[in-house]
Write a protein that holds these residues in place. Structure first.
Motif, mmCIF file in Angstrom:
data_model
loop_
_atom_site.group_PDB
_atom_site.id
_atom_site.type_symbol
_atom_site.label_atom_id
_atom_site.label_comp_id
_atom_site.label_asym_id
_atom_site.label_seq_id
_atom_site.Cartn_x
_atom_site.Cartn_y
_atom_site.Cartn_z
ATOM 1 N N THR A 65 0.838 -1.187 0.000
ATOM 2 C CA THR A 65 0.000 0.000 0.000
ATOM 3 C C THR A 65 0.877 1.243 0.000
ATOM 4 O OG1 THR A 65 -1.733 -1.163 1.186
ATOM 5 C CG2 THR A 65 -1.815 1.231 1.241
ATOM 6 N N GLY A 66 0.520 2.205 -0.841
ATOM 7 C CA GLY A 66 1.261 3.459 -0.920
ATOM 8 C C GLY A 66 0.391 4.619 -0.493
ATOM 9 N N ASP A 67 0.965 5.807 -0.572
ATOM 10 C CA ASP A 67 0.273 7.036 -0.235
ATOM 11 C C ASP A 67 -0.132 7.696 -1.554
ATOM 12 O OD1 ASP A 67 -0.702 9.278 1.025
ATOM 13 O OD2 ASP A 67 1.273 10.080 1.557
ATOM 14 N N ARG A 68 -1.416 7.553 -1.945
ATOM 15 C CA ARG A 68 -1.881 8.055 -3.237
ATOM 16 C C ARG A 68 -2.219 9.545 -3.129
ATOM 17 N NH1 ARG A 68 -6.506 4.735 -5.444
ATOM 18 N NH2 ARG A 68 -7.516 5.501 -3.580
ATOM 19 N N LYS A 69 -1.690 10.326 -4.092
ATOM 20 C CA LYS A 69 -1.947 11.764 -4.129
ATOM 21 C C LYS A 69 -2.395 12.150 -5.537
ATOM 22 C CE LYS A 69 -0.406 12.759 0.021
ATOM 23 N NZ LYS A 69 -1.303 13.186 1.061
ATOM 24 N N PRO A 70 -3.354 13.083 -5.650
ATOM 25 C CA PRO A 70 -3.726 13.581 -6.970
ATOM 26 C C PRO A 70 -2.629 14.499 -7.506
ATOM 27 C CG PRO A 70 -4.903 14.789 -5.269
ATOM 28 C CD PRO A 70 -4.131 13.696 -4.572
ATOM 29 N N THR A 71 -2.527 14.582 -8.829
ATOM 30 C CA THR A 71 -1.541 15.458 -9.462
ATOM 31 C C THR A 71 -2.264 16.514 -10.286
ATOM 32 O OG1 THR A 71 -1.362 14.165 -11.492
ATOM 33 C CG2 THR A 71 0.071 13.516 -9.648
ATOM 34 N N TYR A 72 -1.531 17.501 -10.738
ATOM 35 C CA TYR A 72 -2.119 18.556 -11.543
ATOM 36 C C TYR A 72 -2.482 18.086 -12.948
ATOM 37 C CZ TYR A 72 -1.179 21.949 -7.925
ATOM 38 O OH TYR A 72 -1.188 22.644 -6.736
ATOM 39 N N THR A 73 -2.020 16.911 -13.360
ATOM 40 C CA THR A 73 -2.390 16.366 -14.666
ATOM 41 C C THR A 73 -3.681 15.564 -14.591
ATOM 42 O OG1 THR A 73 -1.032 14.400 -14.325
ATOM 43 C CG2 THR A 73 -0.003 16.258 -15.476
ATOM 44 N N GLY A 74 -4.281 15.487 -13.401
ATOM 45 C CA GLY A 74 -5.530 14.761 -13.256
ATOM 46 C C GLY A 74 -5.349 13.285 -12.968
ATOM 47 N N GLN A 75 -4.118 12.831 -12.859
ATOM 48 C CA GLN A 75 -3.828 11.435 -12.544
ATOM 49 C C GLN A 75 -3.428 11.355 -11.071
ATOM 50 O OE1 GLN A 75 -4.373 9.289 -15.255
ATOM 51 N NE2 GLN A 75 -5.047 11.260 -16.033
ATOM 52 N N HIS A 76 -3.059 10.169 -10.621
ATOM 53 C CA HIS A 76 -2.616 9.986 -9.245
ATOM 54 C C HIS A 76 -1.237 9.348 -9.223
ATOM 55 C CE1 HIS A 76 -6.888 10.617 -8.564
ATOM 56 N NE2 HIS A 76 -6.558 10.920 -7.318
ATOM 57 N N VAL A 77 -0.457 9.721 -8.239
ATOM 58 C CA VAL A 77 0.858 9.131 -8.047
ATOM 59 C C VAL A 77 0.823 8.346 -6.732
ATOM 60 C CG1 VAL A 77 1.817 11.186 -6.894
ATOM 61 C CG2 VAL A 77 3.361 9.554 -7.997
ATOM 62 N N LEU A 78 1.458 7.203 -6.744
ATOM 63 C CA LEU A 78 1.556 6.384 -5.548
ATOM 64 C C LEU A 78 2.932 6.646 -4.938
ATOM 65 C CD1 LEU A 78 -0.183 4.275 -4.082
ATOM 66 C CD2 LEU A 78 1.064 2.513 -5.312
ATOM 67 N N LEU A 79 2.936 7.361 -3.806
ATOM 68 C CA LEU A 79 4.191 7.731 -3.158
ATOM 69 C C LEU A 79 4.549 6.721 -2.081
ATOM 70 C CD1 LEU A 79 3.527 11.554 -2.754
ATOM 71 C CD2 LEU A 79 4.896 10.421 -4.513
ATOM 72 N N GLU A 80 5.840 6.648 -1.798
ATOM 73 C CA GLU A 80 6.303 5.789 -0.717
ATOM 74 C C GLU A 80 5.786 6.390 0.589
ATOM 75 O OE1 GLU A 80 8.159 2.362 0.544
ATOM 76 O OE2 GLU A 80 7.625 3.006 -1.469
ATOM 77 N N PRO A 81 5.044 5.602 1.380
ATOM 78 C CA PRO A 81 4.431 6.159 2.591
ATOM 79 C C PRO A 81 5.464 6.492 3.672
ATOM 80 C CG PRO A 81 3.973 3.813 2.429
ATOM 81 C CD PRO A 81 4.713 4.201 1.183
ATOM 82 N N ARG A 82 5.163 7.551 4.409
ATOM 83 C CA ARG A 82 5.946 7.959 5.584
ATOM 84 C C ARG A 82 7.428 8.159 5.281
ATOM 85 N NH1 ARG A 82 2.930 3.766 6.366
ATOM 86 N NH2 ARG A 82 4.697 2.350 6.388
#
Length: 168
Positions: A65-82
């Motif tokens: 499980t990652g830390d999902r964030k919206p982006t300005y391109t309208g997609q989502h990025v899955l970031l490494e949590p914490r």
């Protein structure tokens, strides 16, 4: 406006999105915007390929499980949590920053400011991907590809210095 007669057979009607005087001028719902293709390409290039809601923020390669964030391109990025790291340690193109509105943006290849920190995309640390798949040094690959093209052009024009003539 008066009535007039003309042949309507050459007129292609635009789909209407609803009632109203301007309904015929609007694209139908679900029509891709002109920049959508470019945004999707940029998102993929930036690594903003996280699972879109309502899917859970789980990496399809490793199941973490990652830390999902919206982006300005309208997609989502899955970031490494914490995990927040000094930006100068992260390869260009993989430095993600979070705005006050919780939107992620990629720092691209710009040199980070001294003391700056960033987040990294999960794909950079994903155990389910190889370095060849991640390509953390995309800029170096681009330079190598460019130099390969230049070397081929130079060889095709016979401009390689120090070569021996063909003695056949």
């Amino acid at each position: 406006m008066g009535d007039y007669e003309h042949d309507d057979s050459s007129v292609i009607p635009l789909p209407s999105t609803g009632p109203g005087p301007d309904g015929f001028r609007q694209p139908p719902p679900g029509t891709p915007t002109p920049w959508e293709t470019a945004d999707r390409a940029q998102a993929a290039n930036d690594g903003a390929t996280g699972p879109e809601p309502p899917n859970p923020p789980v990496c399809p390669q490793c199941g973490l499980t990652g830390d999902r964030k919206p982006t300005y391109t309208g997609q989502h990025v899955l970031l490494e949590p914490r995990l927040t790291v000094p930006a100068h340690l992260v390869p260009g193109g993989h430095r993600w920053h979070i705005d006050s509105n919780n939107t992620a943006w990629n720092g691209d290849f710009d040199e980070p400011l001294p003391g700056a920190t960033c987040r990294i995309p999960h794909q950079l640390a994903c155990p389910g991907l190889t370095l060849d798949e991640i390509r953390p040094r995309r800029w170096l690959t681009a330079v190598r590809d460019y130099n390969t093209k230049l070397a081929r052009q130079q060889a095709d024009t016979g401009g390689i210095p120090g070569t021996l003539p063909d003695a056949g």
